[in-house]
Design a protein around this motif. Structure first.
Motif, mmCIF file in Angstrom:
data_model
loop_
_atom_site.group_PDB
_atom_site.id
_atom_site.type_symbol
_atom_site.label_atom_id
_atom_site.label_comp_id
_atom_site.label_asym_id
_atom_site.label_seq_id
_atom_site.Cartn_x
_atom_site.Cartn_y
_atom_site.Cartn_z
ATOM 1 N N PHE A 167 0.839 -1.194 0.000
ATOM 2 C CA PHE A 167 0.000 0.000 0.000
ATOM 3 C C PHE A 167 0.874 1.243 0.000
ATOM 4 N N SER A 168 0.528 2.204 -0.855
ATOM 5 C CA SER A 168 1.268 3.457 -0.923
ATOM 6 C C SER A 168 0.299 4.608 -1.155
ATOM 7 N N ASP A 169 0.471 5.659 -0.384
ATOM 8 C CA ASP A 169 -0.355 6.858 -0.533
ATOM 9 C C ASP A 169 0.537 8.045 -0.217
ATOM 10 N N PHE A 170 1.135 8.626 -1.245
ATOM 11 C CA PHE A 170 2.181 9.630 -1.100
ATOM 12 C C PHE A 170 1.758 10.798 -0.211
ATOM 13 N N ALA A 171 0.629 11.421 -0.532
ATOM 14 C CA ALA A 171 0.221 12.614 0.214
ATOM 15 C C ALA A 171 -1.209 12.544 0.733
ATOM 16 N N GLY A 174 -6.166 8.668 -0.049
ATOM 17 C CA GLY A 174 -6.990 7.798 0.780
ATOM 18 C C GLY A 174 -6.944 8.168 2.244
ATOM 19 N N ILE A 175 -5.724 8.363 2.750
ATOM 20 C CA ILE A 175 -5.524 8.593 4.182
ATOM 21 C C ILE A 175 -6.203 9.873 4.652
ATOM 22 N N VAL A 176 -6.184 10.904 3.829
ATOM 23 C CA VAL A 176 -6.800 12.184 4.192
ATOM 24 C C VAL A 176 -8.164 12.358 3.511
ATOM 25 N N HIS A 177 -8.173 12.293 2.185
ATOM 26 C CA HIS A 177 -9.373 12.678 1.444
ATOM 27 C C HIS A 177 -10.468 11.622 1.509
ATOM 28 N N MET A 178 -10.142 10.375 1.238
ATOM 29 C CA MET A 178 -11.171 9.349 1.315
ATOM 30 C C MET A 178 -11.646 9.156 2.749
ATOM 31 N N ALA A 290 -6.957 13.121 -7.289
ATOM 32 C CA ALA A 290 -6.508 11.937 -8.034
ATOM 33 C C ALA A 290 -4.995 11.814 -8.062
ATOM 34 N N ILE A 291 -4.277 12.932 -8.136
ATOM 35 C CA ILE A 291 -2.818 12.883 -8.242
ATOM 36 C C ILE A 291 -2.144 12.831 -6.881
ATOM 37 N N THR A 292 -2.888 13.100 -5.821
ATOM 38 C CA THR A 292 -2.294 13.216 -4.491
ATOM 39 C C THR A 292 -1.690 11.902 -4.007
ATOM 40 N N ALA A 293 -2.240 10.776 -4.395
ATOM 41 C CA ALA A 293 -1.714 9.488 -3.942
ATOM 42 C C ALA A 293 -0.328 9.207 -4.490
ATOM 43 N N GLU A 294 -0.008 9.765 -5.669
ATOM 44 C CA GLU A 294 1.327 9.562 -6.237
ATOM 45 C C GLU A 294 1.639 10.624 -7.278
ATOM 46 N N PRO A 295 2.133 11.781 -6.836
ATOM 47 C CA PRO A 295 2.478 12.842 -7.788
ATOM 48 C C PRO A 295 3.933 12.835 -8.224
ATOM 49 N N SER A 296 4.745 11.932 -7.690
ATOM 50 C CA SER A 296 6.187 11.996 -7.941
ATOM 51 C C SER A 296 6.673 11.107 -9.072
ATOM 52 N N THR A 297 5.896 10.100 -9.465
ATOM 53 C CA THR A 297 6.373 9.150 -10.475
ATOM 54 C C THR A 297 5.728 9.287 -11.856
ATOM 55 N N PRO A 298 4.528 9.863 -12.004
ATOM 56 C CA PRO A 298 3.963 9.993 -13.361
ATOM 57 C C PRO A 298 4.723 11.012 -14.203
ATOM 58 N N THR A 299 4.611 10.869 -15.506
ATOM 59 C CA THR A 299 5.065 11.921 -16.410
ATOM 60 C C THR A 299 4.014 13.034 -16.408
ATOM 61 N N GLY A 340 -10.849 9.941 -4.496
ATOM 62 C CA GLY A 340 -9.757 9.497 -3.631
ATOM 63 C C GLY A 340 -9.437 8.036 -3.846
ATOM 64 N N LEU A 341 -10.478 7.222 -3.993
ATOM 65 C CA LEU A 341 -10.275 5.808 -4.301
ATOM 66 C C LEU A 341 -9.600 5.641 -5.654
ATOM 67 N N LEU A 342 -10.040 6.414 -6.636
ATOM 68 C CA LEU A 342 -9.399 6.368 -7.950
ATOM 69 C C LEU A 342 -7.913 6.682 -7.828
ATOM 70 N N GLY A 343 -7.573 7.705 -7.056
ATOM 71 C CA GLY A 343 -6.174 8.064 -6.879
ATOM 72 C C GLY A 343 -5.353 6.918 -6.334
ATOM 73 N N LEU A 344 -5.893 6.202 -5.355
ATOM 74 C CA LEU A 344 -5.180 5.049 -4.799
ATOM 75 C C LEU A 344 -4.967 3.963 -5.845
ATOM 76 N N LEU A 345 -5.985 3.711 -6.659
ATOM 77 C CA LEU A 345 -5.897 2.645 -7.649
ATOM 78 C C LEU A 345 -4.966 3.000 -8.807
ATOM 79 N N LEU A 346 -4.691 4.295 -8.997
ATOM 80 C CA LEU A 346 -3.793 4.713 -10.074
ATOM 81 C C LEU A 346 -2.321 4.611 -9.682
ATOM 82 N N VAL A 347 -2.034 4.487 -8.406
ATOM 83 C CA VAL A 347 -0.640 4.491 -7.941
ATOM 84 C C VAL A 347 0.208 3.407 -8.601
#
Length: 416
Positions: A167-171, A174-178, A290-299, A340-347
């Motif tokens: 499980f990973s949630d960068f910012a 899920g942990i905050v928004h969901m 949507a981007i909050t769960a992982e904003p550091s690795t996408p292009t 928020g759930l979508l953001g987690l699933l996109l990680v």
């Protein structure tokens, strides 16, 4: 020479400590400013007769969050002593890369953000003091517990650690928004819809907000504050690697918001035949969530697409919740919960260190804990003091019944 090198190395360490502490504090201040964004957004999307109360809720919930996280929340989430005993930072420079008190400040504005999500969803018909009582429990116990299982690295009920499951949630998608949306959903289900929102034959009646310029200002403030929300979660900026990471996070955060706006506008135009400002505002926020769960690795392209997916999803989610007669005046449950759930699933799409199974388990753990416990707390509050104002008070506006003043007294009566 060796003494000189050691002295230089010590100076560099202290400089990095100072820079990272300062960066952490600035990002925390940006996230704190999001409280103003939520206040303006929500005040603009409710009716004039409920404006003062929504503003008071946003001010007071922030204060309660700060106090309760100080009293118990931080200790539950990360371990340590209650009331932040000994967190001044004296003598910890060798063990920390930034001041421990800066860490508390950054974390406390996150818990306030989670509680702000609840405010808009239950607007226009909830008793002020019932809401504030729930805020005490949410910020002092419910949020810190799920935070302990995720960012805190503690086992869930002693059984498993979410990070070990992939499980990973960068910012905090899920942990905050969901989490905030889960608490909001429980409250809305207990509270019921606003009078006149739904007709006897299934009609859905629009209840427009009173001040769209104010709502738009709120959305822009949130967009700005999100750079601190996501950028600060890098946790450092005093070396080349972290500086580059911060820049990427800022870039992708902005790209996702832009993608969310455009996608929501296009979908609204197709569905309604008109451009819809409120959907555009929620599209921006959906892209950010949507981007909050992982904003550091996408292009940048991927970030824009992820934001656009959030913008599309939020429009359909708002429509669907209305059909289910789940009355959310500002669309908070859709923006922060569904997206928020979508953001987690996109990680896992861009982050190899996560897994879809881990993300699903993490999302279920967060949702079930927050929703179930929140539902219990809401029901207890309802039984003890009630949570909904009377029909007459709702008609008159909660500004008068709960606050004794109107936000726009010089204009026509707020009953209209």
């Amino acid at each position: 020479m060796e003494e000189l090198l050691n002295s230089t190395a010590g100076d560099v360490t202290q400089l990095k400590y100072a820079l990272d502490t300062f960066y952490f504090l600035v990002c925390g201040a940006l996230v704190m400013w999001m409280a103003a964004g939520f206040a303006m957004l929500e005040a603009g999307l409710v009716r004039a007769k409920n404006t003062t109360e929504i503003l008071l809720k946003n001010m007071s919930l922030f204060a309660i969050a700060c106090i309760m996280y100080f009293v118990s929340g931080y200790a539950i989430m990360y371990g340590g002593e209650y009331f932040l005993t000994g967190i001044t930072g004296d003598g910890v420079a060798d063990d920390w890369t930034y001041a421990p008190s800066a860490d508390f400040f950054f974390q406390v504005v996150f818990v306030a953000t989670a509680m702000s999500i609840v405010s808009g969803a239950v607007a226009e018909r909830m008793k002020l003091w019932a809401f504030l009582l729930f805020a005490v429990v949410m910020t002092g116990f419910i949020y810190p517990m799920e935070g302990a299982w995720t960012w805190g690295g503690n086992a869930v009920f002693g059984m498993y650690t979410l990070g070990d499951l992939g499980f990973s949630d960068f910012a905090g998608s899920g942990i905050v928004h969901m989490a905030g949306a889960s608490a909001a959903l429980a409250g809305v289900l207990v509270l019921g819809a606003r009078k006149g929102k739904y007709g006897r034959n299934g009609e859905i009646n629009a209840i427009p907000g009173c001040n769209l310029p104010m709502a738009t200002l709120g959305a822009f403030i949130l967009w700005l504050g999100w750079f601190g929300f996501n950028g600060g979660s890098v946790l450092a900026t005093s070396d080349v690697e972290n500086s580059n990471a911060v820049a990427v996070v800022f870039m992708n955060t902005n790209a996702a918001a832009a993608g969310g706006v455009v996608a929501a506008m296009i979908v609204a135009r197709i569905l309604f035949g008109k451009a819809d400002l409120t959907m555009a505002l929620n599209g921006a926020l959906a892209g950010l969530v949507a981007i909050t769960a992982e904003p550091s690795t996408p292009t940048p392209l991927q970030a824009t697409i992820f934001g656009a997916l959030g913008g599309v999803l939020v429009v359909f989610s708002i429509i669907t919740l209305d059909k289910l007669k789940i009355d959310d005046p500002v669309g908070a449950i859709s923006v922060h919960g569904v997206v928020g759930l979508l953001g987690l699933l996109l990680v896992p799409v861009t982050n190899d260190g996560s897994s879809f199974s881990g993300q699903i388990i993490g999302a279920l753990t967060i949702f079930l804990w927050v929703f179930v416990v929140s539902l219990i707390v809401w029901l207890i509050i309802k039984a003890v003091m009630g949570i909904r104002v009377s029909e007459e008070e709702e008609y008159e506006g909660v500004d008068l019944s709960e606050c004794g003043m109107e936000a726009y007294p010089e204009f026509a009566s707020s009953k209209n």
